[in-house]
Design a protein around this motif. Structure first.
Motif, PDB file in Angstrom:
ATOM      1  N   GLY A  44     -62.280   3.450 -12.858  1.00  0.00           N
ATOM      2  CA  GLY A  44     -63.144   5.541 -13.112  1.00  0.00           C
ATOM      3  C   GLY A  44     -61.404   6.472 -13.330  1.00  0.00           C
ATOM      4  N   GLU A  45     -61.414   7.079 -14.087  1.00  0.00           N
ATOM      5  CA  GLU A  45     -61.199   7.928 -14.846  1.00  0.00           C
ATOM      6  C   GLU A  45     -59.442   8.830 -14.676  1.00  0.00           C
ATOM      7  OE1 GLU A  45     -61.217   9.213 -18.512  1.00  0.00           O
ATOM      8  OE2 GLU A  45     -63.070   7.687 -18.794  1.00  0.00           O
ATOM      9  N   ALA A  46     -58.089   9.003 -14.872  1.00  0.00           N
ATOM     10  CA  ALA A  46     -56.819   9.121 -13.998  1.00  0.00           C
ATOM     11  C   ALA A  46     -57.491  10.361 -13.978  1.00  0.00           C
ATOM     12  CB  ALA A  46     -55.923   9.197 -15.625  1.00  0.00           C
ATOM     13  N   ILE A  47     -56.788  10.950 -13.018  1.00  0.00           N
ATOM     14  CA  ILE A  47     -56.783  11.741 -12.392  1.00  0.00           C
ATOM     15  C   ILE A  47     -55.065  13.000 -12.327  1.00  0.00           C
ATOM     16  CG2 ILE A  47     -57.135  13.519 -10.132  1.00  0.00           C
ATOM     17  CD1 ILE A  47     -58.629  10.914  -8.823  1.00  0.00           C
ATOM     18  N   VAL A  48     -55.460  13.739 -13.093  1.00  0.00           N
ATOM     19  CA  VAL A  48     -54.501  14.123 -13.954  1.00  0.00           C
ATOM     20  C   VAL A  48     -53.760  16.074 -13.415  1.00  0.00           C
ATOM     21  CG1 VAL A  48     -53.483  15.362 -16.043  1.00  0.00           C
ATOM     22  CG2 VAL A  48     -55.148  13.545 -15.987  1.00  0.00           C
ATOM     23  N   GLY A  49     -52.488  15.850 -13.505  1.00  0.00           N
ATOM     24  CA  GLY A  49     -52.323  17.302 -12.606  1.00  0.00           C
ATOM     25  C   GLY A  49     -51.993  17.008 -10.703  1.00  0.00           C
ATOM     26  N   TYR A  50     -50.697  18.221 -10.676  1.00  0.00           N
ATOM     27  CA  TYR A  50     -50.770  18.273  -9.293  1.00  0.00           C
ATOM     28  C   TYR A  50     -52.352  19.276  -8.812  1.00  0.00           C
ATOM     29  CZ  TYR A  50     -45.961  19.115 -11.239  1.00  0.00           C
ATOM     30  OH  TYR A  50     -44.815  19.259 -12.047  1.00  0.00           O
ATOM     31  N   GLU A  51     -52.535  19.811  -8.898  1.00  0.00           N
ATOM     32  CA  GLU A  51     -54.572  20.474  -8.680  1.00  0.00           C
ATOM     33  C   GLU A  51     -55.404  19.795  -8.623  1.00  0.00           C
ATOM     34  OE1 GLU A  51     -54.500  23.535  -7.269  1.00  0.00           O
ATOM     35  OE2 GLU A  51     -52.922  24.467  -7.535  1.00  0.00           O
ATOM     36  N   ALA A  52     -55.254  18.675  -9.074  1.00  0.00           N
ATOM     37  CA  ALA A  52     -56.496  17.768  -8.689  1.00  0.00           C
ATOM     38  C   ALA A  52     -55.631  16.383  -7.819  1.00  0.00           C
ATOM     39  CB  ALA A  52     -56.649  16.612 -10.287  1.00  0.00           C
ATOM     40  N   ILE A  53     -54.270  15.651  -8.109  1.00  0.00           N
ATOM     41  CA  ILE A  53     -54.281  15.562  -7.155  1.00  0.00           C
ATOM     42  C   ILE A  53     -54.543  16.251  -5.517  1.00  0.00           C
ATOM     43  CG2 ILE A  53     -51.878  13.665  -6.226  1.00  0.00           C
ATOM     44  CD1 ILE A  53     -51.614  13.497  -9.327  1.00  0.00           C
ATOM     45  N   ASN A  54     -53.789  17.049  -5.312  1.00  0.00           N
ATOM     46  CA  ASN A  54     -53.390  17.649  -3.589  1.00  0.00           C
ATOM     47  C   ASN A  54     -55.251  17.276  -3.544  1.00  0.00           C
ATOM     48  OD1 ASN A  54     -52.265  18.945  -2.716  1.00  0.00           O
ATOM     49  ND2 ASN A  54     -52.825  20.732  -2.528  1.00  0.00           N
ATOM     50  N   GLU A  55     -56.403  18.347  -4.453  1.00  0.00           N
ATOM     51  CA  GLU A  55     -57.739  18.183  -4.221  1.00  0.00           C
ATOM     52  C   GLU A  55     -58.066  16.910  -3.511  1.00  0.00           C
ATOM     53  OE1 GLU A  55     -59.678  20.138  -6.628  1.00  0.00           O
ATOM     54  OE2 GLU A  55     -58.546  21.844  -7.090  1.00  0.00           O
ATOM     55  N   LEU A  56     -57.251  15.490  -4.290  1.00  0.00           N
ATOM     56  CA  LEU A  56     -58.447  14.571  -3.772  1.00  0.00           C
ATOM     57  C   LEU A  56     -57.264  14.049  -2.401  1.00  0.00           C
ATOM     58  CD1 LEU A  56     -59.249  11.411  -4.421  1.00  0.00           C
ATOM     59  CD2 LEU A  56     -57.049  11.498  -5.075  1.00  0.00           C
ATOM     60  N   ILE A  57     -55.758  14.324  -2.169  1.00  0.00           N
ATOM     61  CA  ILE A  57     -55.630  14.263  -1.228  1.00  0.00           C
ATOM     62  C   ILE A  57     -56.401  15.387   0.430  1.00  0.00           C
ATOM     63  CG2 ILE A  57     -53.531  14.948   0.191  1.00  0.00           C
ATOM     64  CD1 ILE A  57     -52.002  14.121  -2.565  1.00  0.00           C
ATOM     65  N   SER A  58     -56.567  16.084   0.003  1.00  0.00           N
ATOM     66  CA  SER A  58     -56.799  17.156   0.754  1.00  0.00           C
ATOM     67  C   SER A  58     -58.667  16.425   1.623  1.00  0.00           C
ATOM     68  CB  SER A  58     -57.620  18.288   0.541  1.00  0.00           C
ATOM     69  OG  SER A  58     -56.099  19.204   0.450  1.00  0.00           O
ATOM     70  N   LYS A  59     -59.213  15.709  -0.188  1.00  0.00           N
ATOM     71  CA  LYS A  59     -60.799  15.568   0.513  1.00  0.00           C
ATOM     72  C   LYS A  59     -60.349  13.970   1.370  1.00  0.00           C
ATOM     73  CE  LYS A  59     -64.260  13.309  -1.889  1.00  0.00           C
ATOM     74  NZ  LYS A  59     -64.021  12.274  -1.122  1.00  0.00           N
ATOM     75  N   LEU A  60     -59.925  13.728   1.056  1.00  0.00           N
ATOM     76  CA  LEU A  60     -60.027  11.959   1.349  1.00  0.00           C
ATOM     77  C   LEU A  60     -58.843  12.521   2.957  1.00  0.00           C
ATOM     78  CD1 LEU A  60     -57.829  10.174  -0.596  1.00  0.00           C
ATOM     79  CD2 LEU A  60     -60.475   9.582   0.157  1.00  0.00           C
ATOM     80  N   GLN A  61     -58.146  12.948   3.298  1.00  0.00           N
ATOM     81  CA  GLN A  61     -57.333  13.332   5.063  1.00  0.00           C
ATOM     82  C   GLN A  61     -58.551  14.454   5.576  1.00  0.00           C
ATOM     83  OE1 GLN A  61     -54.013  15.744   3.788  1.00  0.00           O
ATOM     84  NE2 GLN A  61     -52.736  13.964   3.863  1.00  0.00           N
ATOM     85  N   THR A  62     -59.174  14.595   5.495  1.00  0.00           N
ATOM     86  CA  THR A  62     -60.556  15.557   6.148  1.00  0.00           C
ATOM     87  C   THR A  62     -61.148  14.255   6.440  1.00  0.00           C
ATOM     88  OG1 THR A  62     -62.180  15.494   4.040  1.00  0.00           O
ATOM     89  CG2 THR A  62     -60.591  17.341   5.405  1.00  0.00           C
ATOM     90  N   GLU A  63     -61.446  12.701   5.714  1.00  0.00           N
ATOM     91  CA  GLU A  63     -61.978  11.717   6.523  1.00  0.00           C
ATOM     92  C   GLU A  63     -61.581  10.698   7.405  1.00  0.00           C
ATOM     93  OE1 GLU A  63     -62.990   9.578   2.600  1.00  0.00           O
ATOM     94  OE2 GLU A  63     -64.098  11.371   2.264  1.00  0.00           O
ATOM     95  N   TRP A  64     -60.366  11.261   7.716  1.00  0.00           N
ATOM     96  CA  TRP A  64     -59.367   9.914   8.198  1.00  0.00           C
ATOM     97  C   TRP A  64     -58.913  10.849   9.446  1.00  0.00           C
ATOM     98  CZ3 TRP A  64     -55.589   9.932   3.897  1.00  0.00           C
ATOM     99  CH2 TRP A  64     -55.507   9.509   2.950  1.00  0.00           C
TER     100      TRP A  64
END
Length: 121
Positions: A44-64
């Motif tokens: 995959g491509e790099a996920i860049v910046g605070y906002e993008a990483i924060n969105e990824l964390i939020s998305k993953l946490q909804t699955e856990w």
């Protein structure tokens, strides 16, 4: 130069374990460079910046399940500008559902790039 892998420990144990997106952003500013690049996989491509990483964390946490947390498998390590940490994810004290390692490259006392190595099942 950092003599401990505290930045990477904060990334994993504080940022990735926190379910509050606003608090995560505050800690990110003290842990990550503004243009941090997170590489989730070699494909995959790099996920860049605070906002993008924060969105990824939020998305993953909804699955856990809510009780899932990252824990260290062994002490983190540092070698000049590179930090490594071995972790597991799952219910505290229970069987992990995932294990892996994060590698961080630091610059100016912040994490500049972060690489995830997920163990095969």
């Amino acid at each position: 130069m950092a003599t401990t892998a505290k930045l990477l420990e904060d990334s994993l144990l504080v940022i990735w374990n926190d379910r509050n997106a606003e608090r995560r952003l505050e800690v990110m500013a003290k842990t990550y460079s503004a243009d941090i690049q997170f590489f989730e996989s070699n494909m995959g491509e790099a996920i860049v910046g605070y906002e993008a990483i924060n969105e990824l964390i939020s998305k993953l946490q909804t699955e856990w399940p809510i009780e899932f947390q990252f824990e260290l498998n062994k002490p983190s390590q540092v070698n000049h500008s590179t930090q490594i940490i071995s972790w597991s994810l799952g219910p505290k004290g229970g069987m992990p559902v995932a294990t892996g390692m994060d590698v961080a490259i630091t610059e100016n006392d912040l994490i500049k790039s972060l690489y995830l190595f997920l163990d095969a099942k």
